[in-house]
Design an enzyme around this catalytic site. Structure first.
Site, short mmCIF file in Angstrom:
data_model
loop_
_atom_site.label_atom_id
_atom_site.label_comp_id
_atom_site.label_asym_id
_atom_site.label_seq_id
_atom_site.Cartn_x
_atom_site.Cartn_y
_atom_site.Cartn_z
N ASN A 136 -3.54 -2.61 -1.60
CA ASN A 136 -3.31 -1.32 -2.26
C ASN A 136 -1.82 -1.02 -2.42
O ASN A 136 -1.43 0.09 -2.76
CB ASN A 136 -4.00 -0.18 -1.48
CG ASN A 136 -3.41 0.02 -0.09
OD1 ASN A 136 -2.45 -0.65 0.31
ND2 ASN A 136 -3.96 0.96 0.66
N GLU A 143 0.89 3.89 3.34
CA GLU A 143 -0.19 3.83 2.37
C GLU A 143 0.22 4.56 1.09
O GLU A 143 1.19 5.34 1.09
CB GLU A 143 -1.45 4.49 2.96
CG GLU A 143 -1.97 3.83 4.24
CD GLU A 143 -2.73 2.53 3.99
OE1 GLU A 143 -2.41 1.81 3.01
OE2 GLU A 143 -3.64 2.22 4.78
#
Ligand code: F6R
Length: 247
Positions: A136, A143
């Site tokens: 990702n 993140e």
């Protein structure tokens, strides 16, 4: 940014070791920022091989790891401390007292994170930072959505990262949901950065990092802001790239 495309994981490890040696050359006390996960293992194998052959000395090297799962003690077999000991530190002549991995059992996490940053600062910063990349686009455990100025802190892992990392645990439910990670701002302070990627599942993240807009939704795209970054990627991970690369 320099982009080197290599045939396979073994070639990735060899090139990474060459680039790392250039980055730390001339430093009496080289400071390395290190990552865990499957990707840097070929690099760590090269480091161990060079050390065993008497071609590299790590006795004065200092290391800071990017991240650690919250809740895992250093002795836990899936802790990143355990990973580093097994895959690198136990195989080279480094002084373990000079190796730092965030403490997943820290009682006061914000104080621990501030101290981790202070230790890196006091030592004069990281000379060469090694990064992998999540499917990702995460670097460390920053993140998508992490501030590009973020510092070492506790973060919540995304479901995709928990799913990706469940291969190392008995099941998805055993993967910790939180981690301590250096921030993107912390990573960007290293003198030089090497990002490694292999596997077709990284192709989208690699493309977004190198050819996409700089955005917190693709955390590695922040590396475009740094003056000394080398991506070393295998052909499958480079499949989406359309601009000129070095081979
Ligand atoms: C781990 C870390 C992570 C990994 C990433 C890729 O210290 O920083 O960002 O680099 O999750 O993991 P692998 O290499 O297992 O695909």
């Amino acid at each position: 940014m320099r982009v080197i495309v290599v045939k396979d994981k073994a070639a990735m490890g060899k090139r990474a070791w060459e680039v790392m040696q250039e980055a730390i050359m001339g430093h009496a006390n080289p400071v390395l920022g290190l990552a865990t996960g499957s990707t840097p293992i070929p690099l760590y194998d090269e480091m161990a091989r060079a050390n065993k052959a008497g071609k590299a000395d790590f006795s004065t090297t200092i290391t800071f790891n990017l991240d650690e799962y919250v809740g895992l003690a250093p002795e836990h077999d899936q802790s990143y401390r355990c990973f580093m000991n097994k895959n690198l530190f136990d195989k080279i002549n480094i002084n373990k007292a000079n190796t730092h991995v965030p403490d997943g059992k820290a009682k006061d996490v914000p104080a621990f994170c501030a101290e981790y940053e202070r230790m890196m600062d006091d030592i004069g910063g990281v000379h060469c930072q090694v990064l992998g990349i999540g499917s990702n686009g995460h670097i460390g455990f920053n993140e998508p959505g992490s501030s590009l100025a973020s510092r070492t802190r506790m973060v919540q892992l995304t479901d995709r990262t928990i799913q990706d990392n469940s291969r190392f645990f008995a099941g998805k439910k055993d993967v910790p949901t939180k981690a301590i990670t250096m921030g993107i701002g912390t990573v960007l302070e290293a003198d030089s950065i090497i990002l490694l990627a292999n596997g077709a599942n990284k192709a989208d993240a690699v493309k977004k990092s190198l050819e996409g807009p700089i955005t917190c939704m693709a955390p590695a795209s922040a590396l475009q802001l740094h003056g000394d970054v080398t991506f070393i990627v295998t052909e499958d991970a480079a499949a989406g790239l359309t601009r000129m690369v070095e081979r």
